[in-house]
Design an enzyme around this catalytic site. Structure first.
Site, PDB file in Angstrom:
ATOM      1  N   MET A 124      -5.753  -7.033   8.204  1.00 38.10           N
ATOM      2  CA  MET A 124      -5.232  -6.251   9.315  1.00 38.10           C
ATOM      3  C   MET A 124      -6.060  -4.981   9.466  1.00 38.10           C
ATOM      4  O   MET A 124      -7.086  -4.833   8.832  1.00 38.10           O
ATOM      5  CB  MET A 124      -3.764  -5.968   9.095  1.00 38.10           C
ATOM      6  CG  MET A 124      -2.950  -7.231   9.288  1.00 38.10           C
ATOM      7  SD  MET A 124      -1.242  -6.965   8.984  1.00 38.10           S
ATOM      8  CE  MET A 124      -1.327  -6.275   7.371  1.00 38.10           C
ATOM      9  N   ARG A 127      -3.143   3.355   8.525  1.00 44.94           N
ATOM     10  CA  ARG A 127      -3.494   2.210   7.680  1.00 44.94           C
ATOM     11  C   ARG A 127      -2.392   1.165   7.657  1.00 44.94           C
ATOM     12  O   ARG A 127      -1.228   1.489   7.436  1.00 44.94           O
ATOM     13  CB  ARG A 127      -3.733   2.674   6.236  1.00 44.94           C
ATOM     14  CG  ARG A 127      -4.525   3.935   6.117  1.00 44.94           C
ATOM     15  CD  ARG A 127      -4.580   4.437   4.689  1.00 44.94           C
ATOM     16  NE  ARG A 127      -5.274   3.522   3.789  1.00 44.94           N
ATOM     17  CZ  ARG A 127      -5.329   3.671   2.475  1.00 44.94           C
ATOM     18  NH1 ARG A 127      -4.690   4.688   1.889  1.00 44.94           N
ATOM     19  NH2 ARG A 127      -5.986   2.813   1.738  1.00 44.94           N
ATOM     20  N   ARG A 164      -3.645  -1.510  -6.315  1.00 47.59           N
ATOM     21  CA  ARG A 164      -2.833  -2.720  -6.223  1.00 47.59           C
ATOM     22  C   ARG A 164      -3.218  -3.629  -7.386  1.00 47.59           C
ATOM     23  O   ARG A 164      -4.264  -3.437  -7.997  1.00 47.59           O
ATOM     24  CB  ARG A 164      -3.047  -3.430  -4.895  1.00 47.59           C
ATOM     25  CG  ARG A 164      -4.487  -3.904  -4.709  1.00 47.59           C
ATOM     26  CD  ARG A 164      -4.686  -4.500  -3.328  1.00 47.59           C
ATOM     27  NE  ARG A 164      -6.117  -4.627  -3.053  1.00 47.59           N
ATOM     28  CZ  ARG A 164      -6.655  -4.582  -1.847  1.00 47.59           C
ATOM     29  NH1 ARG A 164      -5.914  -4.391  -0.804  1.00 47.59           N
ATOM     30  NH2 ARG A 164      -7.942  -4.717  -1.681  1.00 47.59           N
ATOM     31  N   TYR A 181       9.389 -35.756 -23.714  1.00 44.78           N
ATOM     32  CA  TYR A 181       7.997 -35.472 -23.351  1.00 44.78           C
ATOM     33  C   TYR A 181       7.701 -35.985 -21.951  1.00 44.78           C
ATOM     34  O   TYR A 181       8.415 -36.840 -21.420  1.00 44.78           O
ATOM     35  CB  TYR A 181       7.024 -36.127 -24.346  1.00 44.78           C
ATOM     36  CG  TYR A 181       7.057 -37.634 -24.325  1.00 44.78           C
ATOM     37  CD1 TYR A 181       6.219 -38.354 -23.470  1.00 44.78           C
ATOM     38  CD2 TYR A 181       7.942 -38.353 -25.136  1.00 44.78           C
ATOM     39  CE1 TYR A 181       6.263 -39.742 -23.427  1.00 44.78           C
ATOM     40  CE2 TYR A 181       7.993 -39.731 -25.101  1.00 44.78           C
ATOM     41  CZ  TYR A 181       7.155 -40.421 -24.244  1.00 44.78           C
ATOM     42  OH  TYR A 181       7.191 -41.782 -24.182  1.00 44.78           O
ATOM     43  N   GLY A 193      -8.028  -6.907   3.911  1.00 39.59           N
ATOM     44  CA  GLY A 193      -8.929  -6.944   5.059  1.00 39.59           C
ATOM     45  C   GLY A 193      -8.425  -7.737   6.251  1.00 39.59           C
ATOM     46  O   GLY A 193      -9.141  -7.914   7.220  1.00 39.59           O
ATOM     47  N   HIS A 231     -16.172  -8.240   1.382  1.00 45.72           N
ATOM     48  CA  HIS A 231     -15.184  -9.152   1.945  1.00 45.72           C
ATOM     49  C   HIS A 231     -15.403 -10.576   1.449  1.00 45.72           C
ATOM     50  O   HIS A 231     -14.481 -11.249   0.989  1.00 45.72           O
ATOM     51  CB  HIS A 231     -15.254  -9.087   3.473  1.00 45.72           C
ATOM     52  CG  HIS A 231     -14.315 -10.032   4.152  1.00 45.72           C
ATOM     53  ND1 HIS A 231     -14.720 -11.267   4.602  1.00 45.72           N
ATOM     54  CD2 HIS A 231     -12.991  -9.929   4.417  1.00 45.72           C
ATOM     55  CE1 HIS A 231     -13.675 -11.875   5.136  1.00 45.72           C
ATOM     56  NE2 HIS A 231     -12.617 -11.097   5.035  1.00 45.72           N
ATOM     57  N   CYS A 247       6.149 -41.300 -18.027  1.00 49.26           N
ATOM     58  CA  CYS A 247       4.707 -41.537 -18.112  1.00 49.26           C
ATOM     59  C   CYS A 247       4.053 -41.931 -16.799  1.00 49.26           C
ATOM     60  O   CYS A 247       2.943 -42.406 -16.774  1.00 49.26           O
ATOM     61  CB  CYS A 247       4.397 -42.578 -19.178  1.00 49.26           C
ATOM     62  SG  CYS A 247       4.955 -44.229 -18.717  1.00 49.26           S
ATOM     63  N   LYS A 278       0.835  -1.200   0.000  1.00 49.59           N
ATOM     64  CA  LYS A 278       0.000   0.000   0.000  1.00 49.59           C
ATOM     65  C   LYS A 278       0.866   1.244   0.000  1.00 49.59           C
ATOM     66  O   LYS A 278       0.655   2.169  -0.789  1.00 49.59           O
ATOM     67  CB  LYS A 278      -0.911  -0.031   1.234  1.00 49.59           C
ATOM     68  CG  LYS A 278      -2.080   0.910   1.163  1.00 49.59           C
ATOM     69  CD  LYS A 278      -2.938   0.826   2.427  1.00 49.59           C
ATOM     70  CE  LYS A 278      -3.750  -0.455   2.479  1.00 49.59           C
ATOM     71  NZ  LYS A 278      -4.388  -0.659   3.786  1.00 49.59           N
ATOM     72  N   SER A 291      10.669 -45.029 -21.754  1.00 44.92           N
ATOM     73  CA  SER A 291       9.688 -44.184 -21.076  1.00 44.92           C
ATOM     74  C   SER A 291       9.721 -44.550 -19.593  1.00 44.92           C
ATOM     75  O   SER A 291       9.529 -45.710 -19.233  1.00 44.92           O
ATOM     76  CB  SER A 291       8.292 -44.429 -21.650  1.00 44.92           C
ATOM     77  OG  SER A 291       7.345 -43.707 -20.896  1.00 44.92           O
TER      78      SER A 291
HETATM   79  P1  ADP Z   1      -7.819  -2.178   3.849  1.00 45.20           P
HETATM   80  O1  ADP Z   1      -6.455  -2.633   3.572  1.00 45.20           O
HETATM   81  O2  ADP Z   1      -8.571  -3.005   4.800  1.00 45.20           O
HETATM   82  O3  ADP Z   1      -8.564  -1.828   2.599  1.00 45.20           O
HETATM   83  P2  ADP Z   1      -7.342   0.635   4.108  1.00 45.20           P
HETATM   84  O4  ADP Z   1      -6.166   1.155   4.838  1.00 45.20           O
HETATM   85  O5  ADP Z   1      -7.246   0.647   2.636  1.00 45.20           O
HETATM   86  O6  ADP Z   1      -7.667  -0.806   4.661  1.00 45.20           O
HETATM   87  O7  ADP Z   1      -8.547   1.532   4.592  1.00 45.20           O
HETATM   88  C1  ADP Z   1      -9.872   1.115   4.784  1.00 45.20           C
HETATM   89  C2  ADP Z   1     -10.818   2.062   4.115  1.00 45.20           C
HETATM   90  O8  ADP Z   1     -10.646   3.408   4.562  1.00 45.20           O
HETATM   91  C3  ADP Z   1     -10.644   2.107   2.617  1.00 45.20           C
HETATM   92  O9  ADP Z   1     -11.887   2.153   1.994  1.00 45.20           O
HETATM   93  C4  ADP Z   1      -9.895   3.373   2.375  1.00 45.20           C
HETATM   94  O10 ADP Z   1     -10.156   3.893   1.118  1.00 45.20           O
HETATM   95  C5  ADP Z   1     -10.399   4.273   3.482  1.00 45.20           C
HETATM   96  N1  ADP Z   1      -9.378   5.242   3.833  1.00 45.20           N
HETATM   97  C6  ADP Z   1      -8.121   4.987   4.233  1.00 45.20           C
HETATM   98  N2  ADP Z   1      -7.421   6.123   4.415  1.00 45.20           N
HETATM   99  C7  ADP Z   1      -8.255   7.129   4.117  1.00 45.20           C
HETATM  100  C8  ADP Z   1      -8.102   8.552   4.098  1.00 45.20           C
HETATM  101  N3  ADP Z   1      -6.943   9.148   4.398  1.00 45.20           N
HETATM  102  N4  ADP Z   1      -9.168   9.275   3.738  1.00 45.20           N
HETATM  103  C9  ADP Z   1     -10.336   8.666   3.411  1.00 45.20           C
HETATM  104  N5  ADP Z   1     -10.542   7.358   3.425  1.00 45.20           N
HETATM  105  C10 ADP Z   1      -9.506   6.587   3.756  1.00 45.20           C
HETATM  106 MG    MG Z   2      -7.797  -0.834   1.190  1.00 46.55          MG
END
Ligand code: ADP
Ligand code: MG
Ligand code: MG
Length: 873
Positions: free
Chosen positions: A102, A91, A335, A849, A100, A453, A829, A21, A762
């Site tokens: 962490m 984040r 990503r 082969y 999702g 999710h 084979c 990220k 073979s």
């Molecule tokens: P995950 O890896 O679980 O997607 P994220 O770190 O991407 O966690 O964040 C979870 C949610 O919060 C995502 O939808 C993301 O877009 C939103 N989010 C994260 N940082 C910000 C920010 N600075 N402003 C607005 N929304 C945010």
């Molecule tokens: Mg995210």
């Protein structure tokens, strides 16, 4: 060493240090995209934190203060300032994406004072207090482990009391009251306090994200995906932008191509007036991205441009998060998107067609295991037409599965352990459900969209999944699902179609074998670069046809014994085996020959000019003899001898160690007429097909279980004479070969001498493995589990080639065989012919082969090509 970097500050840092990220936020910042400012705390800091006994962030303090200060300068806001408060998200972001798994906290920096500042600054008190209550909720969950449902229950209770449906129907006074209730929940949960110090908020949040690397669901996910547990996660601190603000605000998730089918074009969903979490959590069912085009056309176009730019930059399908704040678009994440197997193939081919990537890159991005996913089951069409359709949701992940429904992960797991096939049915899933999802045949949710999710995780696992079944109401208390006046109780059997999104009552039969055209395209590219060909082991016309449909370039093993098991055939076979006089045996053999000719004609006409390796009779003869008295009596009558005599002759054939007994070529040393019959049947049918189908036939006659050069020379001479006499009599020509299976260790040791008369080799890896280890494949069940538990045998050698032992014998045989005949054709084979992990070994061995069962041919073609690419790196 520095632990903290502003986005895009240092170009040399990679995913390893910044996490996926963080690295992509930095990259997007460099590309000039609208990314809110922020900084990344590296994975090294996480490792340092987790390794220290007291788990403290003191070592980060100075750098953190500096980084916050720089961010404050850039944003013209200050953390904790009551007039211009800076709010941030904290984040998580690991080097390898773990969607999702962490934690993330939004709106950090609000307290009883700054919330007033935010209300004044934005002139929107409702918004400010909504952010505050979200912060308290997320912070409680992530930092103190106070479960989300506890907060949700308080929110629902208040809405019920006010008799309103939506969060947005609550008044400002309601929100303020809710905030006080939430603070009370902290105390109730264990005498916690929501910290009013914003510095403390930040520190605790960072520590919580570090710790979330170790949470059980993250560990499960890493175990399932073979991700190194020592890497740690990075932490991104980023200025908040607000999708829950007034006017044109919202948040969404989108892919540059459809992650279920691979179809090009933006695919995703969004919610207006919502914050990030709301979309993925499946709390409200979002709108498809196409609707944004009508609702906010300018922003839609802007987003589309960015999406295209990101895909071109990363040269792969992207999964992006965006937020719109008061008409201003921000990108919060990108990503490489997870995708289903069919989508992976379609996208690979499309990207090559579009000139974005080359063929080797496309091939290297696919996995042999995805192909099993492509041959995913479908329900039988006729069964679907007659089935009772219950509901329809969104087809989130393809497949067709049947099972008993369970409404929570734990119950599902228990049922699974008791041997039941289960379908997990939930309102929505959350990362806590991962253990239950893994063991489910299918996953169904009533809420949430294609990027919820449940959908994301199921696609990753290749598990059939239907989401957003809006009519479905899940009653966890009563353990029942309600819809359209019907009830389904826990344990009810349903069938789930992940291709269409339909749910059916009861079990439906499946059909298999979807053959994607993009799969064919990729595999044809594979064949061009593969270091050896892929053939198939097949014996029935059905299997042979499937093998060629899947792209086999020849038949590496046509076993002939199974051809004798049909009801009228086995009787002739028994007559032949039990005959005491050659003349009697000849009569039975003549009848069998007619049947064999018929089999071979079908195979040769399907194979056309492709090589067909036909193995002569291999198993011990007693395998064909009747064990029950009724059948024995029937046979006695037919042969005109007594039951006692039949029993005596059967007993006579019994062996102590049948697998090391009178079988394979040893049979032909005793009864040459059996193999002579078989080779004449081959010659006669080959000539017939050459005449009727006007193509050459290339039979390769394979002698099983040769252990000495003298056996080989003797049988070769005998059979060649038999065929040549026949051809001369009929004044015909046939290009045939007589070679051997190499499956006895001794044959490897004297391969140079065997090669003097064998036209090809073979490797029969099943017997070779069995005899190299000295254990029987049919009996390893008794002890192999103990070996595996003790770590004495990491892989089952009949599934995964034992390169050190069996492989060493193979190397010797290849080297010695080619010493005698430099262009000796050599194949593999056995079962492990299709083992993807053995492909680099086969490449180095220099064989011509591999041959495996028809359904493994496609993945073997991919793995063979990939073995060549790893060499090129
Ligand atoms: P995950 O890896 O679980 O997607 P994220 O770190 O991407 O966690 O964040 C979870 C949610 O919060 C995502 O939808 C993301 O877009 C939103 N989010 C994260 N940082 C910000 C920010 N600075 N402003 C607005 N929304 C945010
Ligand atoms: Mg995210
Ligand atoms: Mg064998």
């Amino acid at each position: 060493m520095n632990y903290i970097y502003a986005f895009a500050e240092d170009q040399t840092l990679t995913n390893q240090e910044l996490g996926g990220k963080g690295a992509n936020l930095a990259e997007m910042t460099r590309l000039g995209l609208p990314v809110p400012a922020g900084f990344t705390i590296t994975t090294a800091a996480c490792r340092q934190y987790l390794a220290s006994a007291k788990q403290e962030t003191g070592f980060l303090e100075d750098e953190l203060m500096k980084a916050v200060h720089i961010l404050e300068e850039k944003t013209q806001r200050q953390l904790g300032n009551t007039k211009q408060p800076l709010l941030v998200s904290v984040r998580s972001g690991a080097p390898i994406s773990m969607p999702g798994m962490m934690d993330t906290i939004l709106n950090l920096g609000l307290n009883d004072q700054t919330v007033i500042g935010l209300a004044e600054m934005t002139n929107d008190p409702w918004f400010a207090y909504d952010c505050y209550r979200r912060l308290i909720q997320m912070f409680g969950d992530v930092v103190y482990g106070i479960d989300k449902p506890i907060f949700e229950a308080a929110l629902t209770a208040l809405k019920n009391k006010r008799q309103v449906q939506k969060d947005t129907d609550l008044t400002l006074v309601d929100l303020k009251q809710l905030i006080e209730t939430y603070k009370g929940l902290y105390v109730a949960a264990g005498q916690y306090q929501f910290p009013q110090s914003v510095d403390q908020q930040l520190r605790l949040a960072i520590e919580a994200v570090f710790k979330s690397w170790q949470n059980p669901r993250a560990q499960t996910y890493r175990r399932l995906n073979q991700i190194d547990g020592a890497m740690g996660t990075a932490v991104n601190v980023q200025q908040m932008v607000f999708g829950n603000y007034q006017g044109q605000s919202g948040t969404g998730v989108a892919f540059t191509r459809n992650p279920a089918t691979g179809e090009p074009g933006l695919f995703g969903e969004y919610l207006l007036n919502a914050q990030g979490e709301d979309v993925v959590a499946g709390i409200r069912t979002p709108e498809p991205i196409a609707t944004l085009k009508a609702q906010l056309p300018v922003i839609y176009e802007q987003f589309k441009t960015i999406a295209n730019q990101l895909e071109a930059h990363y040269r792969d399908m992207q999964d992006m998060e965006f937020t719109i704040e008061a008409g201003q678009l921000y990108v919060l994440q990108t990503r490489v998107g997870k995708r289903t197997a069919p989508a992976a193939f379609r996208i690979a081919v499309d990207l090559v067609d579009e000139g974005v990537i080359d063929r080797p890159t496309a091939i290297s991005r696919l996995k042999p295991t995805m192909i099993d996913g492509l041959l995913h089951p479908l329900f039988e069409t006729s069964a679907v037409q007659q089935a009772t359709q219950l509901l329809t949701g969104l087809p989130a992940s393809p497949g067709a599965a049947t099972g008993a429904i369970y409404f929570d992960a734990q119950k599902a797991q228990q049922a699974h352990e008791a041997g039941e096939k289960v379908v997990l049915v939930r309102q929505e899933t959350s990362p806590e459900d991962i253990d239950g999802m893994v063991i489910s045949e299918a996953i169904v949710t009533s809420r949430g969209g294609m990027t919820s999710h449940a959908a994301v995780v199921a696609r990753g696992m290749g598990c059939c999944c239907v989401v957003g079944c809006q009519q479905l109401q899940v009653d966890y208390e009563q353990r029942a699902a309600h819809f359209a006046g019907r009830v389904l109780k826990e344990g009810a059997i349903i069938s789930v179609d992940g291709h269409t999104g339909h749910l059916y009552l009861g079990a439906l039969p499946q059909q298999t074998g979807v053959h994607e055209t993009t799969l064919g395209t990729v595999l044809s590219w594979c064949d061009e670069i593969a270091p050896f060909a892929v053939w198939a082991n097949a014996e029935t016309p059905q299997e042979v046809a499937t093998a060629f449909e899947f792209g086999a370039q020849g038949l590496g093993l046509v076993r002939t014994e199974h051809m004798f098991f049909g009801p009228e055939r086995i009787f002739k076979m028994r007559q032949m085996i039990l005959a005491t006089e050659l003349a009697d045996r000849q009569v039975a053999l003549a009848a069998l020959k007619a049947l064999q000719i018929n089999d071979f004609k079908q195979i040769f006409s399907l194979a056309e000019e492709r090589p067909c390796t036909i193995r002569l009779l291999d198993p011990p003869l007693h395998e064909f003899l009747p064990q029950n008295e009724a059948e024995q009596a029937e046979l006695a009558t037919a042969l005109g001898i007594s039951l006692a005599e039949i029993k005596r002759r059967i007993a006579d054939k019994a062996e102590i160690n049948p697998m090391l007994g009178h079988r394979g070529s040893r049979l032909a040393v005793t009864y040459p007429e059996i193999y002579q019959m078989q080779v004449l049947a081959i010659a006669e049918s080959a000539l017939a097909v050459q005449t009727t189908h006007h193509h050459a036939v290339a039979p390769k006659i394979m002698l099983p279980l040769i252990g000495t050069a003298t056996e080989m020379a003797y049988l070769k001479q005998l059979l060649q004479q038999t065929i040549d006499d026949y051809l001369a009599e009929n004044q015909q020509q046939l290009a045939y070969q007589i070679g051997t299976m190499i499956e006895i260790p001794r044959a490897c040791l004297v391969a140079d001498k065997i090669a003097a008369t064998a036209d090809f080799f073979s490797f029969g890896t099943n017997d070779l493995t069995q005899m190299t280890y000295g254990f029987s494949r049919d009996d390893i069940g008794h002890f192999m589990p103990d070996y595996q538990q003790q770590g004495l045998m990491p892989a089952e050698p009949f599934q995964t080639l034992d390169q050190d032992g069996v492989g060493a014998l193979m190397q010797l045989a290849v080297q010695k065989g080619r010493q005698t005949k430099p262009d000796l054709s050599i194949g593999v084979c056995g079962e492990v012919g299709g083992d993807p992990t053995a492909m680099p070994f086969y490449r180095d061995l220099g064989i011509d082969y591999v041959s495996c069962s028809p359904y493994r041919v496609p993945s073997a073609r991919l793995a063979a090509a990939q073995s060549q690419l790893t060499l090129a790196d």
